[in-house]
Design a protein around this motif. Structure first.
Motif, mmCIF file in Angstrom:
data_model
loop_
_atom_site.group_PDB
_atom_site.id
_atom_site.type_symbol
_atom_site.label_atom_id
_atom_site.label_comp_id
_atom_site.label_asym_id
_atom_site.label_seq_id
_atom_site.Cartn_x
_atom_site.Cartn_y
_atom_site.Cartn_z
ATOM 1 N N ALA A 51 0.837 -1.204 0.000
ATOM 2 C CA ALA A 51 0.000 0.000 0.000
ATOM 3 C C ALA A 51 0.868 1.248 0.000
ATOM 4 C CB ALA A 51 -0.926 -0.008 1.217
ATOM 5 N N LEU A 52 1.936 1.215 0.789
ATOM 6 C CA LEU A 52 2.829 2.373 0.885
ATOM 7 C C LEU A 52 3.583 2.607 -0.422
ATOM 8 C CD1 LEU A 52 3.506 4.510 2.939
ATOM 9 C CD2 LEU A 52 5.354 3.056 3.802
ATOM 10 N N LEU A 53 4.017 1.523 -1.066
ATOM 11 C CA LEU A 53 4.692 1.648 -2.368
ATOM 12 C C LEU A 53 3.810 2.396 -3.363
ATOM 13 C CD1 LEU A 53 6.288 -1.889 -2.981
ATOM 14 C CD2 LEU A 53 7.520 0.271 -2.946
ATOM 15 N N LYS A 54 2.530 2.002 -3.423
ATOM 16 C CA LYS A 54 1.606 2.608 -4.391
ATOM 17 C C LYS A 54 1.281 4.057 -4.025
ATOM 18 C CE LYS A 54 -1.169 -1.060 -3.973
ATOM 19 N NZ LYS A 54 -2.286 -2.024 -4.147
ATOM 20 N N ALA A 55 1.078 4.308 -2.737
ATOM 21 C CA ALA A 55 0.734 5.663 -2.299
ATOM 22 C C ALA A 55 1.906 6.621 -2.508
ATOM 23 C CB ALA A 55 0.313 5.647 -0.833
ATOM 24 N N GLU A 56 3.105 6.191 -2.128
ATOM 25 C CA GLU A 56 4.272 7.072 -2.255
ATOM 26 C C GLU A 56 4.590 7.372 -3.715
ATOM 27 O OE1 GLU A 56 6.797 6.334 1.831
ATOM 28 O OE2 GLU A 56 7.263 5.067 0.118
ATOM 29 N N SER A 57 4.432 6.378 -4.582
ATOM 30 C CA SER A 57 4.674 6.594 -6.005
ATOM 31 C C SER A 57 3.700 7.637 -6.568
ATOM 32 C CB SER A 57 4.538 5.280 -6.772
ATOM 33 O OG SER A 57 4.593 5.497 -8.164
ATOM 34 N N ALA A 58 2.409 7.483 -6.232
ATOM 35 C CA ALA A 58 1.394 8.414 -6.738
ATOM 36 C C ALA A 58 1.615 9.819 -6.193
ATOM 37 C CB ALA A 58 0.000 7.919 -6.374
ATOM 38 N N ALA A 59 1.983 9.933 -4.917
ATOM 39 C CA ALA A 59 2.218 11.250 -4.316
ATOM 40 C C ALA A 59 3.418 11.933 -4.961
ATOM 41 C CB ALA A 59 2.434 11.105 -2.809
ATOM 42 N N ARG A 60 4.453 11.154 -5.194
ATOM 43 C CA ARG A 60 5.685 11.712 -5.779
ATOM 44 C C ARG A 60 5.448 12.181 -7.212
ATOM 45 N NH1 ARG A 60 8.345 7.527 -5.152
ATOM 46 N NH2 ARG A 60 8.395 6.726 -7.285
ATOM 47 N N LEU A 61 4.702 11.404 -7.982
ATOM 48 C CA LEU A 61 4.529 11.700 -9.401
ATOM 49 C C LEU A 61 3.461 12.763 -9.676
ATOM 50 C CD1 LEU A 61 4.799 8.054 -10.780
ATOM 51 C CD2 LEU A 61 6.496 9.864 -11.033
ATOM 52 N N THR A 62 2.537 12.946 -8.740
ATOM 53 C CA THR A 62 1.462 13.932 -8.964
ATOM 54 C C THR A 62 1.642 15.204 -8.150
ATOM 55 O OG1 THR A 62 0.055 13.039 -7.192
ATOM 56 C CG2 THR A 62 -0.216 12.088 -9.405
ATOM 57 N N GLY A 63 2.485 15.127 -7.109
ATOM 58 C CA GLY A 63 2.638 16.286 -6.242
ATOM 59 C C GLY A 63 1.435 16.523 -5.347
ATOM 60 N N ARG A 64 0.609 15.494 -5.161
ATOM 61 C CA ARG A 64 -0.599 15.585 -4.335
ATOM 62 C C ARG A 64 -0.570 14.471 -3.279
ATOM 63 N NH1 ARG A 64 -1.096 19.600 -6.830
ATOM 64 N NH2 ARG A 64 -2.817 20.414 -8.087
ATOM 65 N N PRO A 65 -1.263 14.673 -2.151
ATOM 66 C CA PRO A 65 -1.403 13.555 -1.210
ATOM 67 C C PRO A 65 -2.078 12.382 -1.920
ATOM 68 C CG PRO A 65 -2.179 15.611 -0.226
ATOM 69 C CD PRO A 65 -1.946 15.888 -1.683
ATOM 70 N N ALA A 66 -1.668 11.174 -1.591
ATOM 71 C CA ALA A 66 -2.205 9.995 -2.280
ATOM 72 C C ALA A 66 -2.533 8.893 -1.284
ATOM 73 C CB ALA A 66 -1.207 9.486 -3.314
ATOM 74 N N ILE A 67 -3.609 8.170 -1.586
ATOM 75 C CA ILE A 67 -4.041 7.039 -0.765
ATOM 76 C C ILE A 67 -4.025 5.781 -1.624
ATOM 77 C CG2 ILE A 67 -5.952 6.044 0.551
ATOM 78 C CD1 ILE A 67 -6.928 8.815 1.122
ATOM 79 N N ALA A 68 -3.538 4.689 -1.046
ATOM 80 C CA ALA A 68 -3.575 3.405 -1.752
ATOM 81 C C ALA A 68 -3.970 2.325 -0.761
ATOM 82 C CB ALA A 68 -2.218 3.089 -2.369
ATOM 83 N N ASP A 69 -4.581 1.266 -1.272
ATOM 84 C CA ASP A 69 -4.899 0.152 -0.394
ATOM 85 C C ASP A 69 -4.269 -1.125 -0.929
ATOM 86 O OD1 ASP A 69 -6.703 -0.712 -2.480
ATOM 87 O OD2 ASP A 69 -7.837 -1.777 -0.956
ATOM 88 N N ASP A 70 -3.995 -2.035 -0.024
ATOM 89 C CA ASP A 70 -3.622 -3.384 -0.424
ATOM 90 C C ASP A 70 -4.401 -4.310 0.498
ATOM 91 O OD1 ASP A 70 -2.134 -4.978 -2.279
ATOM 92 O OD2 ASP A 70 -0.951 -5.712 -0.591
ATOM 93 N N SER A 71 -5.013 -5.309 -0.076
ATOM 94 C CA SER A 71 -5.878 -6.151 0.733
ATOM 95 C C SER A 71 -5.847 -7.583 0.213
ATOM 96 C CB SER A 71 -7.316 -5.610 0.713
ATOM 97 O OG SER A 71 -7.761 -5.418 -0.610
ATOM 98 N N GLY A 72 -6.343 -8.508 1.045
ATOM 99 C CA GLY A 72 -6.358 -9.895 0.628
ATOM 100 C C GLY A 72 -6.922 -10.788 1.712
ATOM 101 N N LEU A 73 -6.873 -12.070 1.448
ATOM 102 C CA LEU A 73 -7.421 -13.094 2.339
ATOM 103 C C LEU A 73 -6.289 -13.801 3.073
ATOM 104 C CD1 LEU A 73 -9.959 -14.747 3.232
ATOM 105 C CD2 LEU A 73 -9.498 -16.257 1.274
#
Length: 202
Positions: A51-73
């Motif tokens: 989740a952090l990998l996805k959120a940090e990548s989006a925040a870095r590339l867009t210059g905006r706060p970013a939220i990501a989720d990772d989920s599973g069973l």
């Protein structure tokens, strides 16, 4: 924070975030709004890492706060599998039927008391500046059915019987599922820190 990027191309997930943030005057955009952004390889060994990998990548590339989720069973009798590999448990292609079949095969003959499991969802919020990320986790406890039941939902929903129910997630309606789901639990925790994320006093 008047705009947030939700690092997903899943319209259903995006809708849940819109419903949570709009009352706070926060505009939600998703990766659908940024088609030029590359997919992030989920190399983490935990839901939180991915989740952090996805959120940090989006925040870095867009210059905006970013939220990501990772989920599973997470299934106790399988040592926590499928876990972070939930989407591709039966192979590289995301095939819900094949994933469910593999889980049932691996649990053949196990009685109900040995079929305990939980859906887990981790939400990570990353910021373009050096502010510390926020990570919250939600879960839904239950057990694995002996066969697929129900046609609502997706993924492992036809196999998962939530605690307090005698039917699977895929036999619940959307309102019932959203009230108890792992993502709903994580969103609730995130909602608790929303004033802080929006730069307002708690």
């Amino acid at each position: 924070m008047n705009e947030v990027i939700v690092a997903t191309k899943n319209a259903g997930k995006a809708k849940e975030f819109v419903q949570m943030f709009e009352p706070h005057g926060i505009v939600v955009k998703t990766l659908i709004d940024y088609p030029e952004l590359p997919d992030v390889e989920e190399t983490g060994e935990t839901f939180a890492e991915n989740a952090l990998l996805k959120a940090e990548s989006a925040a870095r590339l867009t210059g905006r706060p970013a939220i990501a989720d990772d989920s599973g069973l997470v299934i106790d009798a399988l040592g926590g599998r499928p876990g972070v590999y939930s989407a591709r448990y039966a192979g590289l292609d995301k095939d819900d039927k094949a994933n469910n079949r593999k889980v049932l095969d691996e649990m053949t003959g196990l009685p109900d008391e040995k079929r305990s499991a939980r859906f887990t969802c981790v939400l990570a919020v990353a910021f373009p500046d050096r502010q510390e990320p926020v990570i919250v986790e939600g879960s839904c406890e239950g057990r694995i059915a002996h066969e697929e039941q129900g046609t609502n939902g997706f993924g492992y929903d036809p196999l998962f019987i939530p605690d307090g129910f005698e039917v699977t997630m895929a036999q619940l309606n959307a309102g019932e599922k959203n009230a108890i789901s792992h993502r709903a639990a994580a969103l609730q925790k995130l909602r608790a820190v929303l004033p802080e994320l929006a730069g307002e006093p708690k």
